[in-house]
Design a protein around this motif. Structure first.
Motif, mmCIF file in Angstrom:
data_model
loop_
_atom_site.group_PDB
_atom_site.id
_atom_site.type_symbol
_atom_site.label_atom_id
_atom_site.label_comp_id
_atom_site.label_asym_id
_atom_site.label_seq_id
_atom_site.Cartn_x
_atom_site.Cartn_y
_atom_site.Cartn_z
ATOM 1 N N GLU B 10 -20.811 -9.364 -7.851
ATOM 2 C CA GLU B 10 -20.469 -7.810 -7.883
ATOM 3 C C GLU B 10 -21.155 -6.933 -6.704
ATOM 4 N N ARG B 11 -22.442 -7.512 -6.493
ATOM 5 C CA ARG B 11 -23.199 -6.669 -5.391
ATOM 6 C C ARG B 11 -22.733 -7.084 -4.063
ATOM 7 N N ILE B 13 -22.712 -8.021 -0.354
ATOM 8 C CA ILE B 13 -23.890 -8.264 0.607
ATOM 9 C C ILE B 13 -25.229 -7.582 -0.077
ATOM 10 N N HIS B 14 -26.108 -8.450 -0.408
ATOM 11 C CA HIS B 14 -27.198 -7.815 -0.913
ATOM 12 C C HIS B 14 -28.519 -9.000 -0.766
ATOM 13 N N GLY B 15 -29.609 -8.563 -1.391
ATOM 14 C CA GLY B 15 -30.667 -9.590 -1.026
ATOM 15 C C GLY B 15 -30.654 -10.701 -1.210
ATOM 16 N N LEU B 49 -25.113 -2.537 6.574
ATOM 17 C CA LEU B 49 -26.282 -2.232 6.666
ATOM 18 C C LEU B 49 -27.310 -3.257 6.344
ATOM 19 N N GLY B 50 -26.857 -4.234 5.169
ATOM 20 C CA GLY B 50 -27.519 -5.206 4.782
ATOM 21 C C GLY B 50 -27.358 -6.504 5.583
#
Lengths: 129, 158
Positions: B10-11, B13-15, B49-50
């Protein structure tokens, strides 16, 4: 802005935010009261947004995030859209937070560039081998 | 092959995706399949951005179903992301993803969901969607990071 100044929210992955705020408290004492730590641990995007809004209320604040993207950065940026009294600063480090807690009485437009300069300037190769 | 990972998170594109999986799989493109985000420029900007140097494509389910064969055949390495199981199921309908592996990487606590793993919470409807995804011939497993324990779908649904 409250009488004490701008609120600082550290929004970061895992235990990083709590650890950084704890480190500020050990160095600066009660000045760390101007900081709130929020972790993304176990949080859905909507839960993370709820945590942030609950911490900030309507206060003027700087949201410090670890990465410029990801769930923390995206939540902070989305929350600051069209909210002039809320700024987001990524790449948080301890010198930035220490400078913040002692200067949070400054207006945001003065405070933010100061913090960016402090953060960048504190990363140095001190023993280059 | 060059869809190197299908993932429900659900996040999006993230870390974990960009750093945890990205360093290992070296994707050149992230494909986000989401009917809402495909129409939201400002949210797309946030996610971009990520992504570092990788290309990012936002697409509707319908368009993705028409493009999936091409993404598989291209030399460019893609990670395909949805933020819920229902969207991955819609993508998989009719055998589109038959034989593919789909990774469940992040569905967190919300009202109506119960914890299956620390990073995976499912509602009764999502359990049904998971069963339907398996019924479409998809190999489903949970794993938040590449070096974490891989949990098969049978365990998730038991």
């Amino acid at each position: 802005m409250s009488e004490q100044g701008v609120l600082g929210v550290v929004l970061a992955h895992g235990a990083m935010a709590a650890g950084m705020v704890d480190a500020v408290r050990r160095i600066a004492g009660d000045a760390a009261d101007g900081l709130v730590a929020i972790s993304n641990d176990g949080a859905s995007p909507s839960e993370l947004k709820r945590r942030l809004e609950s911490a900030v209320g309507g206060q003027t604040c700087v949201v410090f995030v670890d990465l410029p993207s990801g769930s923390c950065g995206a939540t902070a940026l989305a929350s600051a859209m069209d909210v002039p009294e809320r700024c987001v600063l990524c790449g948080v480090n301890l010198p930035v937070l220490l400078d913040f807690v002692f200067n949070r009485g400054l207006p945001l437009q003065e405070l933010l560039p100061r913090l960016v300069e402090k953060g960048r300037g504190s990363i140095q190769a001190m023993a280059s081998g | 092959m060059t869809v190197v990972l299908y993932r429900v998170d659900e996040r999006l594109i993230h870390g974990q995706v960009v750093i945890g999986w990205g360093y290992q799989l070296r994707p050149e493109r992230y494909v986000v399949v989401d009917d809402v985000l495909a129409r939201s420029d400002w949210e797309q900007d946030l996610y971009r951005l990520g992504a570092g140097d990788a290309d990012v494509v936002f697409t509707t389910v319908e368009d993705a179903r028409g493009s999936i064969a091409r993404w598989r055949d291209e030399s460019e390495r893609s990670i395909v992301l949805t933020r819920d199981i229902g969207t991955m199921l819609a993508l998989a309908r009719g055998g589109t993803l038959s034989g593919e592996n789909v990774n469940l990487g992040g569905l967190h606590h919300e009202p109506g969901r119960t914890e299956v793993l620390t990073y995976l919470h499912l509602s009764p409807d999502e359990r049904g969607e998971l069963e339907a995804l398996v019924g479409e011939g998809v190999n489903v497993y949970a794993r938040d990071l590449p070096d974490a324990h891989k949990v098969p779908v049978e365990t998730l649904l038991s």
